[in-house]
Enzyme design. Structure first.
Site, PDB file in Angstrom:
ATOM      1  N   HIS A  82      11.560   6.521  -6.480  1.00  0.00           N
ATOM      2  CA  HIS A  82      10.502   6.531  -7.428  1.00  0.00           C
ATOM      3  C   HIS A  82      11.521   6.274  -8.835  1.00  0.00           C
ATOM      4  O   HIS A  82      11.596   7.337  -9.535  1.00  0.00           O
ATOM      5  CB  HIS A  82       9.832   7.786  -7.437  1.00  0.00           C
ATOM      6  CG  HIS A  82       8.619   7.848  -6.098  1.00  0.00           C
ATOM      7  ND1 HIS A  82       9.107   8.276  -5.050  1.00  0.00           N
ATOM      8  CD2 HIS A  82       7.646   6.985  -6.168  1.00  0.00           C
ATOM      9  CE1 HIS A  82       7.840   8.192  -4.603  1.00  0.00           C
ATOM     10  NE2 HIS A  82       7.031   7.608  -5.288  1.00  0.00           N
ATOM     11  N   HIS A  86      11.791   0.561  -9.298  1.00  0.00           N
ATOM     12  CA  HIS A  86      10.456   0.817  -8.652  1.00  0.00           C
ATOM     13  C   HIS A  86       9.405   0.309  -9.457  1.00  0.00           C
ATOM     14  O   HIS A  86       8.461  -0.539  -9.080  1.00  0.00           O
ATOM     15  CB  HIS A  86      10.356   2.073  -8.011  1.00  0.00           C
ATOM     16  CG  HIS A  86       8.847   2.208  -7.373  1.00  0.00           C
ATOM     17  ND1 HIS A  86       8.316   1.413  -6.485  1.00  0.00           N
ATOM     18  CD2 HIS A  86       7.990   3.159  -7.740  1.00  0.00           C
ATOM     19  CE1 HIS A  86       6.934   1.846  -6.304  1.00  0.00           C
ATOM     20  NE2 HIS A  86       6.798   2.964  -7.159  1.00  0.00           N
ATOM     21  N   HIS A 123       3.610   4.376 -14.471  1.00  0.00           N
ATOM     22  CA  HIS A 123       2.832   4.874 -13.564  1.00  0.00           C
ATOM     23  C   HIS A 123       3.786   5.972 -12.454  1.00  0.00           C
ATOM     24  O   HIS A 123       3.049   6.940 -11.776  1.00  0.00           O
ATOM     25  CB  HIS A 123       2.402   3.964 -12.152  1.00  0.00           C
ATOM     26  CG  HIS A 123       3.249   3.465 -11.350  1.00  0.00           C
ATOM     27  ND1 HIS A 123       4.378   2.646 -11.604  1.00  0.00           N
ATOM     28  CD2 HIS A 123       3.365   3.799  -9.746  1.00  0.00           C
ATOM     29  CE1 HIS A 123       5.016   2.540 -10.560  1.00  0.00           C
ATOM     30  NE2 HIS A 123       4.472   3.247  -9.318  1.00  0.00           N
ATOM     31  N   ASP A 124       5.130   6.051 -12.851  1.00  0.00           N
ATOM     32  CA  ASP A 124       5.634   7.127 -12.011  1.00  0.00           C
ATOM     33  C   ASP A 124       6.664   7.599 -12.965  1.00  0.00           C
ATOM     34  O   ASP A 124       7.725   8.243 -12.882  1.00  0.00           O
ATOM     35  CB  ASP A 124       6.791   6.571 -10.828  1.00  0.00           C
ATOM     36  CG  ASP A 124       5.980   6.452  -9.358  1.00  0.00           C
ATOM     37  OD1 ASP A 124       5.090   7.327  -9.561  1.00  0.00           O
ATOM     38  OD2 ASP A 124       6.132   5.856  -8.891  1.00  0.00           O
ATOM     39  N   ASP A 244       1.750  -0.828  -5.875  1.00  0.00           N
ATOM     40  CA  ASP A 244       2.583   0.321  -5.621  1.00  0.00           C
ATOM     41  C   ASP A 244       3.325   0.204  -4.104  1.00  0.00           C
ATOM     42  O   ASP A 244       4.527   0.752  -3.955  1.00  0.00           O
ATOM     43  CB  ASP A 244       1.743   1.378  -5.670  1.00  0.00           C
ATOM     44  CG  ASP A 244       2.642   2.713  -6.125  1.00  0.00           C
ATOM     45  OD1 ASP A 244       3.786   2.493  -6.351  1.00  0.00           O
ATOM     46  OD2 ASP A 244       1.955   4.004  -5.979  1.00  0.00           O
ATOM     47  N   GLN A 295       7.543   3.161  10.794  1.00  0.00           N
ATOM     48  CA  GLN A 295       7.072   1.997   9.806  1.00  0.00           C
ATOM     49  C   GLN A 295       5.665   1.466  10.444  1.00  0.00           C
ATOM     50  O   GLN A 295       4.820   0.960   9.973  1.00  0.00           O
ATOM     51  CB  GLN A 295       7.983   1.057   9.474  1.00  0.00           C
ATOM     52  CG  GLN A 295       9.017   1.521   8.517  1.00  0.00           C
ATOM     53  CD  GLN A 295       8.275   2.012   7.214  1.00  0.00           C
ATOM     54  OE1 GLN A 295       7.746   0.980   6.505  1.00  0.00           O
ATOM     55  NE2 GLN A 295       8.365   3.219   6.795  1.00  0.00           N
TER      56      GLN A 295
END
Length: 349
Positions: A82, A86, A123-124, A244, A295
């Site tokens: 983050h 990113h 956003h982060d 995202d 994953q």
């Protein structure tokens, strides 16, 4: 682009080439970070504002915009995942989804486009590298401030809008109040939707609105007009959510690099949970298998349903699903191979 006022001197050729590929479905943001001395977010954001003619349309003072974007970029902490890189990756992904995925112009007027870019950029912002659950379980001040409700996302928004109140960063202060109110509402709606606790509710709402569960109900690709304002915001939330998770459709080496970075960030939280005698979150214990071993499940449960639903409504985004399925095959083949090796070891005992 060499005349772009954000840059003090001519844009390096490598940066110019990378920015010229910002419309591609697959984009290596790490290369842009290297070429810009770790300023991928501010470079890309200003370029996109400039390219979309938002600076002229809204009579924005370039130096205030540049100063704000750089300040936000500096506010991203050096987390493995983050991070400001990113944020740049999410911004590029959202840009492509909007302009090549069929959301523009029907869903996105100039003010909405600016809101989308701004949401991706912030956003982060000031993300601490831990999850909302960690903040809540450790009684962090952010959890106390926001009553355990999306403390991270609420902080990203509040901190960013606090910056915009300061004269040295207030690049929108001259806009009519109706415009800034509308933009603020959109940015809030978009960023709050990135809280993964809202994921299934948002996906379910989108599925219901577009009746995707009904037989043979697929929205024709030529329909690009929102059903109503609520559906328009919902689709933009979905677009940011897809962005995202944008690395799932990146080239395999780039995608794997992001997964490894996220795994390390999770392990660091697990280390802190052990240190403070908190329960270690699933997949966060570095002494056990992490997310690189899960994953297939993540793709099955989260990624593929999200991209499948979105691409059924916005069919021009199907390249995202195509690239994602290539990466899914890599993880599925790897899992089968590891299972085969494990079964071989077991049978040999």
């Amino acid at each position: 682009m060499s005349q772009c006022p954000f840059f003090n001197s001519r844009v390096p050729l490598q940066v110019e080439r990378l920015l010229s590929s910002a419309n591609n479905w697959q984009f290596d943001v790490f290369k842009l970070a290297d070429a810009t001395q770790d300023h991928a977010l501010s470079t890309l954001a200003f370029f996109l504002f400039h390219q979309a003619d938002l600076i002229r349309k809204f009579d924005i003072k370039p130096h205030l915009l540049a100063r704000f974007i750089r300040r936000v970029e500096d506010g991203y902490r050096p987390n493995p995942y983050h991070s400001k890189i990113h944020a740049a990756d999410v911004l590029q992904s959202l840009h492509v989804i909007i302009h090549r995925g069929g959301l523009s112009p029907g869903y996105v007027d100039p003010l909405t486009l600016m809101a989308c870019y701004l949401a991706a950029v912030v956003h982060d912002y000031e993300h601490g590298g831990v999850t909302n659950d960690y903040l809540i379980n450790s009684s962090d001040l952010l959890a106390l401030r926001y009553n355990d409700r999306a403390p991270l996302e609420n902080h990203h928004l509040a901190a960013a809008f606090t910056l915009l109140k300061k004269p040295e960063y207030a690049f929108m202060s001259h806009l009519p109040k109706a415009d800034t109110d509308r933009l603020r509402k959109m940015v809030i709606e978009l960023v709050l939707a990135t809280d993964m606790k809202q994921h299934f509710a948002i996906l379910s709402h989108f599925t219901t609105v577009h009746r995707l569960g009904a037989a043979n109900s697929v929205t024709p690709s030529h329909i690009v007009i929102p059903l109503d304002e609520n559906e328009r915001i919902l689709s933009l939330q979905m677009a940011l959510k897809c962005s995202d998770l944008g690395h799932v459709s990146a080239s395999l080496p780039v995608h794997c690099r992001w997964v490894q970075l996220l795994e390390e960030e999770f392990f660091r939280q697990g280390d802190m949970e052990k240190l403070h005698s908190l329960p270690v979150s699933p997949l966060f214990d570095r002494c056990k298998p992490g997310i690189t071993k899960s994953q297939v499940g993540f793709f099955d449960i989260v990624v593929i349903p999200l991209l499948n639903c979105f691409s059924r409504v916005f069919s021009n985004t199907k390249p995202l699903l195509t690239y994602t399925m290539r990466n899914y095959k890599y993880w599925a083949d790897l899992q089968k191979m590891e299972q085969a090796v494990g079964n071989g070891n077991t049978s040999g005992k």
